[in-house]
Motif scaffolding. Structure first.
Motif, mmCIF file in Angstrom:
data_model
loop_
_atom_site.group_PDB
_atom_site.id
_atom_site.type_symbol
_atom_site.label_atom_id
_atom_site.label_comp_id
_atom_site.label_asym_id
_atom_site.label_seq_id
_atom_site.Cartn_x
_atom_site.Cartn_y
_atom_site.Cartn_z
ATOM 1 N N ARG A 173 -3.307 -92.805 -72.852
ATOM 2 C CA ARG A 173 -3.241 -92.122 -74.232
ATOM 3 C C ARG A 173 -2.293 -92.522 -75.265
ATOM 4 N NH1 ARG A 173 -4.300 -87.607 -70.647
ATOM 5 N NH2 ARG A 173 -1.766 -87.402 -70.568
ATOM 6 N N LYS A 174 -1.212 -93.174 -74.699
ATOM 7 C CA LYS A 174 -0.037 -93.886 -75.475
ATOM 8 C C LYS A 174 -0.323 -94.689 -76.663
ATOM 9 C CE LYS A 174 3.242 -91.226 -73.852
ATOM 10 N NZ LYS A 174 4.247 -90.265 -74.672
ATOM 11 N N LEU A 175 -1.605 -95.417 -76.257
ATOM 12 C CA LEU A 175 -2.020 -96.597 -77.148
ATOM 13 C C LEU A 175 -2.377 -96.285 -78.387
ATOM 14 C CD1 LEU A 175 -3.850 -98.747 -74.218
ATOM 15 C CD2 LEU A 175 -1.640 -99.325 -75.359
ATOM 16 N N PRO A 176 -2.197 -96.898 -79.632
ATOM 17 C CA PRO A 176 -1.866 -98.420 -79.624
ATOM 18 C C PRO A 176 -0.370 -98.643 -79.336
ATOM 19 C CG PRO A 176 -2.141 -97.897 -81.753
ATOM 20 C CD PRO A 176 -2.585 -96.520 -80.937
ATOM 21 N N ASN A 177 0.389 -97.768 -79.083
ATOM 22 C CA ASN A 177 2.034 -97.852 -79.165
ATOM 23 C C ASN A 177 2.050 -98.576 -77.498
ATOM 24 O OD1 ASN A 177 4.566 -97.632 -78.511
ATOM 25 N ND2 ASN A 177 4.749 -96.034 -80.148
ATOM 26 N N LEU A 178 2.310 -99.646 -77.760
ATOM 27 C CA LEU A 178 2.473 -100.647 -76.497
ATOM 28 C C LEU A 178 3.790 -100.290 -75.625
ATOM 29 C CD1 LEU A 178 1.099 -104.104 -77.286
ATOM 30 C CD2 LEU A 178 0.090 -102.485 -75.702
ATOM 31 N N ALA A 179 4.882 -100.004 -76.260
ATOM 32 C CA ALA A 179 6.170 -99.749 -76.061
ATOM 33 C C ALA A 179 6.173 -98.514 -74.968
ATOM 34 C CB ALA A 179 7.037 -99.800 -76.927
#
Length: 337
Positions: free
Chosen positions: A111-117
């Motif tokens: 669910r955090k994607l596209p935030n890879l970090a």
């Protein structure tokens, strides 16, 4: 050598679409070479890799919300260790995680994607999972966004000088992979290149180049793609910037023999950011200005003292005035200091 590439970094920055496509066809040969170096049966590694590359992505995407099961995350760890350095303790640590925790955390990460970090940090809250293993999970479920953080691939990146299993290093790595993805897709109109596919081909080139370079004899000739040559010429400045770092200082080619460092087994993700300290330069500049001002003040005081002495000499017959001048001079000196 066909293509004229002496090291993986040069291939990474200058390889043509035809060369990247050809290298990808040699992936299973690279797996066999890797298995032989690890004294394992190639069939076992190929079978495990087929599960990771083909079956696991289908399983993840077949679910209403993307996630991994407990068995799948353990199997992913086995795949990672089979292709890299074998450390059974990591597998034992991963097994400690409960099935519920694995499902909930992996859902949260996707669910955090596209935030890879953020996605990598979420997965790293599981026992035995660090940035490298987290990247493998993301590569299986989101190959269009996340490349796997393989040691060999890290060392092919011009900006990478050593293996560093941190979120920051992974972001640098993924950004450089994305540069190649965009370059290849700008020429290959099928748009078939994604971060995981580029990483997979890069790993293949590195392994073959190290253990059996003769397999590279069938590579297309460098420069065979006229359209790509034109694009590379137009982007010469950008390509040269990346390419300048492709060779070591003494001019010898850089191979893919990397020092395998231990991946962080703990839950926390360590970030080794190198920060500059401009405040130190400001302090030095301020100190210099202060010295200049002090020197100027001393000169002013000396000149004023000399003038006061002259007044005293000229007014020997006027002691009252001299007495008034001398205290004023002392007060000026004190104020200047």
């Amino acid at each position: 050598m066909a293509g004229g590439y002496k090291d993986t970094r040069t291939f990474f920055t200058k390889g043509t679409v035809a060369e990247w496509e050809h290298i990808l066809t040699l992936y299973k040969e690279a797996l066999r070479l890797k298995a032989q170096q690890k004294n394992k049966k190639p069939e076992e590694l190929i079978k495990l890799d087929t599960w990771f590359q083909e079956e696991l992505p289908k399983l993840i995407h077949s679910r209403k919300e993307r996630h991994l099961t407990h068995d799948e995350i353990v199997q992913t760890m086995k795949w990672k260790l089979a292709r890299g350095k074998w450390r059974p303790r990591l597998t034992d640590l991963v097994r400690i995680n409960t099935p519920l925790a694995v499902m909930q955390v992996s859902k949260k990460a996707f669910r955090k994607l596209p935030n890879l970090a953020s996605a990598v940090r979420a997965l790293s809250s599981l026992k035995g999972i660090g940035p490298a293993t987290a990247s493998a999970i993301l590569a299986a479920g989101a190959p269009d966004l996340a490349p796997f953080m393989a040691d060999e691939c890290l060392m092919a990146i011009p900006e990478c000088q050593a293996i560093d299993y941190t979120v920051n290093e992974y972001l640098i790595y993924s950004d450089q992979i994305q540069v190649v993805v965009e370059r290849l897709n700008s020429i290959d109109k099928t748009g078939s290149w994604n971060p995981h596919r580029v990483e997979k081909a890069l790993w293949t080139f590195c392994i073959i180049n190290e253990f059996d370079p003769s397999l590279l004899g069938g590579m297309p000739r460098n420069g065979a793609d006229d359209d790509e040559d034109s694009l590379l010429t137009a982007e010469n400045g950008k390509s040269d910037t990346l390419g300048d770092n492709s060779n070591s200082a003494d001019g010898h080619s850089i191979d893919c023999k990397v020092d395998k460092e231990t991946e962080n087994d703990a839950n926390d993700v360590g970030i080794a950011d190198v920060e500059s300290h401009p405040e130190e330069e400001d302090e030095e500049a301020a100190a210099k200005v202060s010295d200049d001002q002090e020197s100027s003040n001393v000169s002013s005081v000396a000149s004023k003292d000399a003038a006061d002495n002259a007044i005293v000499d000229d007014r020997k017959d006027q002691p009252d005035e001299a007495d008034e001048v001398e205290p004023a001079s002392k007060k000026a000196k004190v104020d200047a200091e």
